[in-house]
Motif scaffolding. Structure first.
Motif, short mmCIF file in Angstrom:
data_model
loop_
_atom_site.label_atom_id
_atom_site.label_comp_id
_atom_site.label_asym_id
_atom_site.label_seq_id
_atom_site.Cartn_x
_atom_site.Cartn_y
_atom_site.Cartn_z
N ILE A 133 0.84 -1.20 0.00
CA ILE A 133 0.00 0.00 0.00
C ILE A 133 0.88 1.25 0.00
O ILE A 133 1.76 1.40 0.84
N ALA A 134 0.63 2.15 -0.94
CA ALA A 134 1.36 3.42 -1.01
C ALA A 134 0.55 4.53 -0.36
O ALA A 134 -0.69 4.48 -0.32
N HIS A 135 1.27 5.53 0.15
CA HIS A 135 0.57 6.63 0.84
C HIS A 135 -0.30 7.44 -0.12
O HIS A 135 -1.20 8.15 0.30
N THR A 136 -0.05 7.32 -1.41
CA THR A 136 -0.85 8.05 -2.39
C THR A 136 -2.07 7.26 -2.85
O THR A 136 -2.88 7.76 -3.63
N ASP A 137 -2.21 6.02 -2.37
CA ASP A 137 -3.37 5.20 -2.74
C ASP A 137 -4.64 5.74 -2.09
O ASP A 137 -4.60 6.39 -1.04
N VAL A 138 -5.76 5.43 -2.71
CA VAL A 138 -7.06 5.83 -2.14
C VAL A 138 -7.29 5.05 -0.85
O VAL A 138 -7.13 3.82 -0.81
N ALA A 139 -7.66 5.77 0.21
CA ALA A 139 -7.85 5.15 1.53
C ALA A 139 -9.31 4.99 1.89
O ALA A 139 -9.68 4.04 2.59
N ALA A 140 -10.16 5.92 1.47
CA ALA A 140 -11.57 5.88 1.87
C ALA A 140 -12.39 6.76 0.94
O ALA A 140 -11.85 7.65 0.26
N MET A 141 -13.68 6.53 0.94
CA MET A 141 -14.59 7.38 0.18
C MET A 141 -15.78 7.72 1.07
O MET A 141 -16.33 6.85 1.75
N PHE A 142 -16.15 8.99 1.06
CA PHE A 142 -17.26 9.48 1.89
C PHE A 142 -18.28 10.13 0.98
O PHE A 142 -17.94 11.00 0.17
N PHE A 143 -19.53 9.72 1.11
CA PHE A 143 -20.57 10.31 0.28
C PHE A 143 -21.16 11.54 0.97
O PHE A 143 -21.48 11.50 2.16
N THR A 144 -21.25 12.63 0.22
CA THR A 144 -21.81 13.87 0.75
C THR A 144 -23.31 13.70 0.99
O THR A 144 -23.91 12.71 0.56
N SER A 145 -23.89 14.70 1.62
CA SER A 145 -25.30 14.60 2.03
C SER A 145 -26.26 14.57 0.85
O SER A 145 -27.38 14.09 0.97
N GLY A 146 -25.85 15.13 -0.27
CA GLY A 146 -26.75 15.13 -1.42
C GLY A 146 -27.92 16.06 -1.25
O GLY A 146 -29.06 15.68 -1.48
N THR A 147 -27.65 17.32 -0.81
CA THR A 147 -28.73 18.28 -0.60
C THR A 147 -29.38 18.67 -1.92
O THR A 147 -30.52 19.08 -1.97
N THR A 148 -28.62 18.56 -3.02
CA THR A 148 -29.18 18.82 -4.35
C THR A 148 -28.79 17.66 -5.26
O THR A 148 -27.64 17.54 -5.66
N GLY A 149 -29.73 16.79 -5.58
CA GLY A 149 -29.44 15.66 -6.45
C GLY A 149 -28.76 14.52 -5.71
O GLY A 149 -28.79 14.44 -4.48
N ASN A 150 -28.12 13.64 -6.48
CA ASN A 150 -27.46 12.47 -5.89
C ASN A 150 -26.24 12.88 -5.08
O ASN A 150 -25.59 13.87 -5.39
N PRO A 151 -25.93 12.09 -4.03
CA PRO A 151 -24.71 12.39 -3.27
C PRO A 151 -23.48 12.16 -4.13
O PRO A 151 -23.51 11.44 -5.13
N LYS A 152 -22.37 12.80 -3.74
CA LYS A 152 -21.11 12.65 -4.47
C LYS A 152 -20.11 11.91 -3.60
O LYS A 152 -20.00 12.18 -2.40
#
Length: 648
Positions: A176-195
């Protein structure tokens, strides 16, 4: 120094194998999990997941409350180069469909039967979801679903695999490299689908360390993990900083026992959104109103003293000898017991974030000796952008840029941020990514503010929400709805407020009463009521709320910038605003635009001079059923005040 979450776990396990990493309260007893035991747990989970088919770059959903096995599962996924995605445990099943499909999730960790049911309910809409692992087996004995298995089964398989391949786990972690993706968090989606906000090990750990260095955090801190793991704030304080510092994270038994658990643990480092601090204050005020007259009189006398000299003492400023002695007496008789009752007696550093905190609420905690400070950040910035130094905590700013952060203000007043903690991208959404990230690395926050003369950032409101009054006595005056709402929510009888006024000649507000606080107030006055809707429309309750509104107006009249934001008319809503009904985000932020559409008839009534308005609203119950609640709402005028400057 660049590193990754699994590497930090192994470092702690090697250097302090017997030291507690986490505690979990089960059946009323705190159980400790050492760093060494945690590393073994993560290894077995990782081996089990590898055998089940989880591979580098895959996504794995985790949904549940803060539990050691949930955190261990996130670490196990990261150890294989996979990406954990925490989802809100109180979200409806339908809200999980988009994140699962967007990220093509095949693996899920579900805490208990409730979360398993939720995932099974939407499984037909999520064709990629093949494996669901549950932690708590209660109620799941007779379930016979393909791909559904217990975490215990996963651990047994992983332990057997680890025995046959003893070097596998560490070899995977090394990849695992420090530049690898570690996590993903979905925003609240106040307008449309969450990101999906994509963060690397570097972006999360860089900000975790910046915050830890700023407040001199060590491995001896105690933290209570009670907020949703899907919220970036909880994740930074109880996951990223936990692994960066090596302190102890404590998991409460349940949401119902958090207040008790808080007192038992006595955290040294505490984090909560304003709503939690409002709730704690409301509980205190309810108890004080039930106390005898002498005790109430003593409390209020010492609180007046605390409001006057407490913040100055907290900031290390000079205070007269008499006041210092009186404050020490107050600390012995009132403030100390009060901090202890709130579970904040050992707090060295407390932060609030997520949304702006009311200045009166902020001052209250600092007045009683709690080192409450504000920070500024977001999911996209890995939280830490600005922090308040000790002795420089002010209610109207969010602090100074922390290490590595640059800030500039655009011509329209929007705050732009450059930081090592910025998101890598919005997952599968290059258009949205390009909207917030410039080619030269600046992030558009969508917040309006400015840097004051002391170098502190001051946030006014969301850029899209800051407006102007048009017509009336305050034509052209600035309108900042969040500022007004927060001042109203300082009163323990007001739980939520939604203010409107941009482009209009006056400000009008819809209020949610705090059912517990107002119910207690009504019972002491022998005022009968048959539930929330009935209580909310009592004339006596309207008078109570009117007094709160007019106190806020008096305060606003003294602010040259915001005197035009005084509330002219208000109503008390017939139901509590609820995330399940779409009125709040999962982080309990008001969806002002959605509410304006849903309650358009009420907004019109506020502005057309009506004295009442009938409304019927569909609501969703906890068991998934829908129903409706209706009422004829009264609409009240509130007294406004001439700006102090104009009157002088």
């Amino acid at each position: 120094m660049h590193t990754t979450f699994p590497q930090l776990l192994l470092t702690h396990a090697q250097e302090r194998p017997a030291a507690p990493a986490m505690r979990e309260k089960e059946y009323g007893i705190w159980q400790s999990l050492s760093w060494g035991a945690l590393a073994t747990l993560v290894e077995h989970l990782a081996c089990g997941l590898h055998q089940a088919g989880l591979r580098r770059g895959d996504h794995m959903v985790v949904v549940g409350a803060n539990r050691p096995r949930l955190y261990a599962t996130m670490l196990a996924a990261q150890s294989l180069g996979a990406v954990p995605i925490p989802l809100y445990q109180d979200a409806a099943g339908a809200e999980c469909v988009f994140p699962i499909n967007n990220a093509e999730v095949a693996f899920a960790f579900a805490e208990d039967q409730e979360q398993v049911d939720k995932l099974l309910e939407v499984r037909a809409q999520c064709p990629s979801l093949a494996h669901i692992y549950f932690d708590d087996p209660r109620g799941l004995r007779n379930y016979d679903e393909p791909g559904l298995a217990s975490v215990d089964e996963l651990l047994a398989a992983g332990q057997a695999f680890a025995g046959l391949h003893p070097g596998f786990f560490k070899a995977e972690v090394e990849k695992i490299a420090h530049t690898d993706v570690a996590a993903m968090f979905f925003t609240s989606g106040t307008t449309g689908n969450p990101k999906g906000v994509v963060h690397t090990h570097d972006s999360l750990l860089n900000r975790a360390r910046a915050g830890a260095d700023f407040d001199k955090l060590t491995h001896s801190e105690e933290v209570l993990a009670y907020l949703p793991p899907a919220w970036i704030g909880q994740n930074i304080f109880s996951y990223a900083q936990w692994l960066a510092c090596g302190y102890v994270v404590n998991c409460p038994e349940s949401a119902a026992t958090v207040t008790i658990d808080l007192k038992e643990i006595g955290p040294t480092y505490y984090f909560a959104p304003p709503r939690v601090f409002e709730g704690l204050l409301t509980s205190v005020m309810i108890r004080m109103e039930d106390a005898g007259a002498p005790k109430r009189k003593l409390f209020h006398a010492f609180m007046r003293l605390a409001q006057r000299v407490g913040p100055a003492l907290m900031d290390g400023k000079a205070v007269g000898t008499v006041d210092r002695v009186l404050y020490a007496l107050g600390n012995f008789m009132v403030y100390g017991p009060l901090r202890n009752n709130l579970g904040l007696s050992r707090v060295r550093v407390a932060y609030t974030a997520g949304e702006a905190i009311g200045p009166d609420l902020f001052t209250f905690y600092r007045a009683i000796g709690v080192n409450l400070k504000q920070l500024y950040g977001s999911t996209e910035t890995a939280v830490f952008v600005c922090l308040q130094p000790d002795h420089e905590a002010r209610a109207d700013t969010v602090g100074v840029p922390c290490a590595g952060v640059e800030i500039k203000v655009a011509d329209n007043g929007e705050i732009l941020v450059k930081s090592p903690g910025l998101l890598k991208e919005y997952y599968k959404n290059p258009v949205a990514t390009a909207e917030v990230l410039t080619d030269d690395g600046w992030y558009h926050t969508s917040d309006a503010g400015f840097i004051d003369a002391h170098g502190h950032l001051k946030i006014i409101d969301r850029v899209k929400d800051v407006g102007r009054i048009q017509g009336g006595g305050f034509d052209g005056a600035l309108f900042a709805p969040k500022y007004v709402e927060n001042k109203l929510k300082f009163f323990q009888h007001i739980k939520e407020a939604v203010a409107y006024g941009d482009g209009r000649e006056k400000v009008c507000v819809m209020v949610n009463i705090d059912f517990d606080a107002v119910g207690n107030w009504a019972e002491r006055r022998n005022l009968p009521y048959a539930g929330y809707t009935d209580l909310a429309q009592k004339p006596q309750v309207y008078q109570l709320i009117k007094e709160c509104v007019e106190k806020v107006n008096a305060d606003l009249s003294a602010d040259a910038l915001l005197a035009g934001s005084q509330v002219s008319r208000f109503l008390v809503l017939h139901k509590e605003l609820d995330a399940d009904d779409g009125e709040l985000t999962r982080t309990n932020k008001v969806r002002r635009g959605f509410i304006a559409e849903k309650y358009q008839v009420l907004v019109d009534a506020l502005y057309n001079g009506a004295s009442s308005q009938y409304i019927e609203t569909q609501v969703k119950f906890e068991d998934g059923r829908t129903g409706s609640v209706s009422a004829t709402l009264k609409i009240e005028d509130a007294k406004t005040f001439a700006p102090v400057q104009a009157a002088a």
